[in-house]
Write a protein that holds these residues in place. Structure first.
Motif, PDB file in Angstrom:
ATOM      1  N   VAL A 248       0.840  -1.202   0.000  1.00 25.05           N
ATOM      2  CA  VAL A 248       0.000   0.000   0.000  1.00 25.05           C
ATOM      3  C   VAL A 248       0.873   1.249   0.000  1.00 25.05           C
ATOM      4  CG1 VAL A 248      -1.654   1.339   1.359  1.00 25.05           C
ATOM      5  CG2 VAL A 248      -1.949  -1.137   1.124  1.00 25.05           C
ATOM      6  N   VAL A 249       1.919   1.249   0.849  1.00 23.99           N
ATOM      7  CA  VAL A 249       2.815   2.398   0.947  1.00 23.99           C
ATOM      8  C   VAL A 249       3.574   2.612  -0.363  1.00 23.99           C
ATOM      9  CG1 VAL A 249       4.891   3.285   2.096  1.00 23.99           C
ATOM     10  CG2 VAL A 249       3.076   2.204   3.441  1.00 23.99           C
ATOM     11  N   ARG A 254       4.636   5.457  -5.493  1.00 21.11           N
ATOM     12  CA  ARG A 254       4.937   5.392  -6.925  1.00 21.11           C
ATOM     13  C   ARG A 254       3.970   6.254  -7.724  1.00 21.11           C
ATOM     14  NH1 ARG A 254       4.920  -0.245 -10.181  1.00 21.11           N
ATOM     15  NH2 ARG A 254       2.697   0.027  -9.764  1.00 21.11           N
ATOM     16  N   GLU A 255       2.715   6.282  -7.315  1.00 20.69           N
ATOM     17  CA  GLU A 255       1.734   7.116  -8.018  1.00 20.69           C
ATOM     18  C   GLU A 255       2.079   8.598  -7.897  1.00 20.69           C
ATOM     19  OE1 GLU A 255      -2.098   6.135  -6.505  1.00 20.69           O
ATOM     20  OE2 GLU A 255      -2.145   4.136  -7.424  1.00 20.69           O
ATOM     21  N   ARG A 256       2.686   8.966  -6.762  1.00 19.57           N
ATOM     22  CA  ARG A 256       3.077  10.368  -6.561  1.00 19.57           C
ATOM     23  C   ARG A 256       4.458  10.656  -7.141  1.00 19.57           C
ATOM     24  NH1 ARG A 256       2.138   8.889  -1.290  1.00 19.57           N
ATOM     25  NH2 ARG A 256       4.305   9.425  -0.762  1.00 19.57           N
ATOM     26  N   GLY A 257       5.164   9.604  -7.595  1.00 20.63           N
ATOM     27  CA  GLY A 257       6.519   9.767  -8.066  1.00 20.63           C
ATOM     28  C   GLY A 257       7.498  10.004  -6.927  1.00 20.63           C
ATOM     29  N   ALA A 258       7.125   9.519  -5.735  1.00 20.05           N
ATOM     30  CA  ALA A 258       7.929   9.770  -4.543  1.00 20.05           C
ATOM     31  C   ALA A 258       8.743   8.543  -4.110  1.00 20.05           C
ATOM     32  CB  ALA A 258       7.020  10.203  -3.372  1.00 20.05           C
TER      33      ALA A 258
END
Length: 266
Positions: A248-249, A254-258
């Motif tokens: 989940v984390v 990854r979706e935020r590019g973080a």
């Protein structure tokens, strides 16, 4: 790895032999110790991040004591009597991180029977690791609190080992203040050395991970993502979230590019 023998030296010479070790971790084996040996640790690095030196004598360490040179003075690090203690590790701060000098003084012997003064060493980069014993060094990796999301995302990028698995057993060693977690491994994403291996009989991948006794690790069900670093050939526990929580984390990051590095999801 460095190997030498006191028998190869000129008997009448009073000179102190000197060796230079340029790796951040390694081992030295001094057979038939005679007189003295100066070991200079000078890793080939431009940075001064390595601020702690840790030494682990072999279980059969005999024939010498180890000192560290500081401002022209010798300070005892490992005595010959301490060398035989299992799991005994000595750590000390490196005042000059790019050049640390150890002095091995051979004990007086009446005969020429085989004795070997051998030890492993590591240069660590975390100042909190400095201390007189292994417990403080282990605190660098053995986190008794859960990792936050940033620590977890960094752990999968920088740890010596990253494996998915479940806890098969937990055993405790009160004398040495450590616990051992025996892990049944489903997938090895990364490992520095072959700590996690496949059992020939069952075909299952397994491996031991050590942590501090004070962390009170208990056997729990489900799959975990085990991360951590190796010290002296042993795996020490870092972040170990449940695998579903890690996913989940990681997906959110990854979706935020973080995400600081890519992780193999499948």
């Amino acid at each position: 790895y460095c190997l030498g023998s006191g028998l190869s030296w000129e008997p009448r010479s009073r000179a102190v032999e000197q060796v230079h070790l340029r790796c951040t971790e390694g081992s030295l084996e001094w057979m038939y110790p005679a007189r003295a040996l100066r070991v200079v640790l000078e890793p080939n690095l431009s940075s001064t991040q390595h601020t702690t030196v840790c030494i682990k004598p072999a279980s059969d360490f005999q024939g010498a004591s180890i000192y560290v040179e500081r401002a022209g003075q010798l300070h005892l690090v490992v005595s010959e009597a301490e060398g035989a203690q299992p799991h005994h590790v000595s750590c000390f701060s490196a005042h000059t991180p790019q050049r640390v000098a150890l002095f091995l003084q051979a004990s007086l012997q009446r005969d020429i029977s085989r004795r070997t003064a051998s030890f492993q060493y590591e240069l660590l980069s975390n100042q909190s690791a400095a201390g007189p014993d292994f417990k403080k060094m282990a605190l660098v990796e053995a986190m008794c609190r859960p990792c936050d999301n940033v620590e977890l995302l960094m752990a999968i990028c920088s740890s010596d080992f990253v494996v998915k698995g479940s806890i098969r057993n937990v055993s405790h060693d009160s004398e040495n203040h450590v616990s051992q977690v025996d892990v049944g491994v489903q997938k090895v994403y990364r490992q520095k050395n072959r700590i996690f291996q496949q059992d020939e009989a069952s075909g299952e991948w397994r491996g031991p991970i050590r942590t501090l006794l004070r962390c009170k690790v208990k056997k729990g069900g489900g799959d975990f993502l085990f991360t951590g670093n190796e010290h002296f050939g042993e795996a020490w526990l870092g972040c170990a979230p449940r695998f579903k929580d890690f996913m989940v984390v990681y997906r959110a990051a990854r979706e935020r590019g973080a995400n600081p590095c890519e992780f193999q999801l499948n």
